[in-house]
Design an enzyme around this catalytic site. Structure first.
Site, mmCIF file in Angstrom:
data_model
loop_
_atom_site.group_PDB
_atom_site.id
_atom_site.type_symbol
_atom_site.label_atom_id
_atom_site.label_comp_id
_atom_site.label_asym_id
_atom_site.label_seq_id
_atom_site.Cartn_x
_atom_site.Cartn_y
_atom_site.Cartn_z
ATOM 1 N N CYS A 40 5.983 -0.535 7.344
ATOM 2 C CA CYS A 40 5.477 0.960 5.733
ATOM 3 C C CYS A 40 6.774 1.155 5.052
ATOM 4 O O CYS A 40 7.981 1.029 5.885
ATOM 5 C CB CYS A 40 5.034 2.096 7.486
ATOM 6 S SG CYS A 40 4.366 3.410 6.331
ATOM 7 N N LEU A 41 6.443 1.652 4.353
ATOM 8 C CA LEU A 41 7.655 1.565 2.876
ATOM 9 C C LEU A 41 8.375 3.263 3.333
ATOM 10 O O LEU A 41 9.479 2.904 3.495
ATOM 11 C CB LEU A 41 7.171 1.721 1.200
ATOM 12 C CG LEU A 41 6.854 0.716 0.649
ATOM 13 C CD1 LEU A 41 5.841 1.179 -0.362
ATOM 14 C CD2 LEU A 41 7.299 -0.113 0.961
ATOM 15 N N HIS A 97 -4.026 1.910 7.893
ATOM 16 C CA HIS A 97 -2.623 2.049 7.270
ATOM 17 C C HIS A 97 -2.762 3.349 6.337
ATOM 18 O O HIS A 97 -2.087 4.473 6.827
ATOM 19 C CB HIS A 97 -1.855 1.347 7.275
ATOM 20 C CG HIS A 97 -0.730 1.791 7.122
ATOM 21 N ND1 HIS A 97 0.125 1.131 7.732
ATOM 22 C CD2 HIS A 97 0.278 2.252 6.093
ATOM 23 C CE1 HIS A 97 1.542 1.605 7.377
ATOM 24 N NE2 HIS A 97 1.389 2.212 6.816
ATOM 25 N N GLU A 98 -3.123 2.791 5.224
ATOM 26 C CA GLU A 98 -3.750 4.503 4.634
ATOM 27 C C GLU A 98 -3.925 5.707 4.723
ATOM 28 O O GLU A 98 -3.498 6.163 4.189
ATOM 29 C CB GLU A 98 -3.570 3.368 3.006
ATOM 30 C CG GLU A 98 -2.737 2.769 2.437
ATOM 31 C CD GLU A 98 -0.433 2.896 2.651
ATOM 32 O OE1 GLU A 98 0.018 3.654 2.328
ATOM 33 O OE2 GLU A 98 -0.791 1.613 2.598
ATOM 34 N N GLY A 141 1.060 -1.086 -0.103
ATOM 35 C CA GLY A 141 0.507 -0.160 0.034
ATOM 36 C C GLY A 141 0.867 1.285 -0.433
ATOM 37 O O GLY A 141 2.396 0.731 0.080
ATOM 38 N N HIS A 192 -2.041 7.699 6.769
ATOM 39 C CA HIS A 192 -1.414 8.302 6.448
ATOM 40 C C HIS A 192 -1.605 9.616 5.522
ATOM 41 O O HIS A 192 -1.374 10.558 5.340
ATOM 42 C CB HIS A 192 -0.895 7.937 4.974
ATOM 43 C CG HIS A 192 0.489 7.188 5.410
ATOM 44 N ND1 HIS A 192 1.715 7.851 5.560
ATOM 45 C CD2 HIS A 192 0.810 5.371 5.019
ATOM 46 C CE1 HIS A 192 2.343 6.279 5.801
ATOM 47 N NE2 HIS A 192 2.257 5.602 5.381
ATOM 48 N N GLN A 219 2.927 10.270 0.491
ATOM 49 C CA GLN A 219 4.536 9.608 0.503
ATOM 50 C C GLN A 219 5.386 9.143 -0.121
ATOM 51 O O GLN A 219 6.061 9.148 -0.441
ATOM 52 C CB GLN A 219 4.440 7.771 0.893
ATOM 53 C CG GLN A 219 3.964 7.244 1.799
ATOM 54 C CD GLN A 219 3.581 5.584 2.164
ATOM 55 O OE1 GLN A 219 2.585 5.542 2.390
ATOM 56 N NE2 GLN A 219 4.544 4.797 3.261
HETATM 57 ZN ZN LIG Z 1 2.956 3.200 5.641
#
Ligand SMILES: [Zn+2]
Length: 194
Positions: A82-83, A129-130, A40, A133, A45
């Site tokens: 998380c990326l 989660h997204e 995701g 963000h 991000q």
């Molecule tokens: Zn993340």
């Protein structure tokens, strides 16, 4: 380029038109495919502070101006990554099921971790989660913290012996009767939800 600065990721994203959102969605899916193990990604991000995120667990899903309109009282503990923070793993607490509305989807979208397929849990957590963000919230703010319970000391007295409770240990969690949970609570398990 994925933003790794926590301060930058704490800015709330603004609403976007469906047309612009779709363009951002294409870029996000591209970026996600380039990543290693990413499931995701949210627009902020990659430096775009607009309310668009993508999830790719079972199939690619773009969400434009998504809103969680219903969430279950039941919660569960899940290990997240998380990326933006590739070296961190956080044990978070998330809703077991949610209903989402987004401007690019006509009906409501339901996600539930209450299934035998682990991908359902991944997808349900990833959507939460997204969307977080987009509100400037990172997984660190959802970290599951609990104090070990000592029977008779800080255990809430109102829990009946046959009442079901949610307990967790490491990345595992389960709902069982309180009387069955008691010995586990003395051997490393913690009470998440009476
Ligand atoms: Zn993340």
């Amino acid at each position: 380029m994925i933003i790794k600065d926590r301060k930058e990721l704490e800015v709330k994203c603004s609403p976007v038109s469906v047309k612009e959102g779709e363009e951002i969605g294409v870029r996000l899916l591209h970026e996600l495919r380039e990543s290693e193990n990413g499931i995701g990604l949210a627009a902020n991000q990659i430096g775009i502070n607009k309310r668009v995120c993508v999830i790719n667990v079972k199939e690619p899903l773009v969400l434009i101006n998504p809103k969680i309109v219903e969430k279950s009282k039941e919660q569960f503990v899940f290990p997240e990554g998380c990326l933006s923070f590739p070296n961190d793993k956080v044990k978070t607490i998330r809703h077991e099921s949610i209903v989402v509305e987004a401007d690019n989807h006509k009906g409501q979208l339901s996600f539930s971790a209450n299934s035998k397929d682990i991908n359902d849990a991944f997808e349900c957590v990833c959507v939460q989660h997204e969307i977080d963000h987009l509100d400037g919230i990172t997984m660190f703010e959802r970290e599951f913290k609990s104090e070990p319970l000592v029977r008779g000391v800080n255990a809430p007295k109102k829990i009946g012996r046959n009442e079901k409770v949610l307990i967790a240990c490491g990345t595992e969690s389960k709902t069982i009767k309180y009387k069955k949970a008691l010995p586990l609570l003395e051997s490393g398990w913690t009470l998440v939800k009476p």
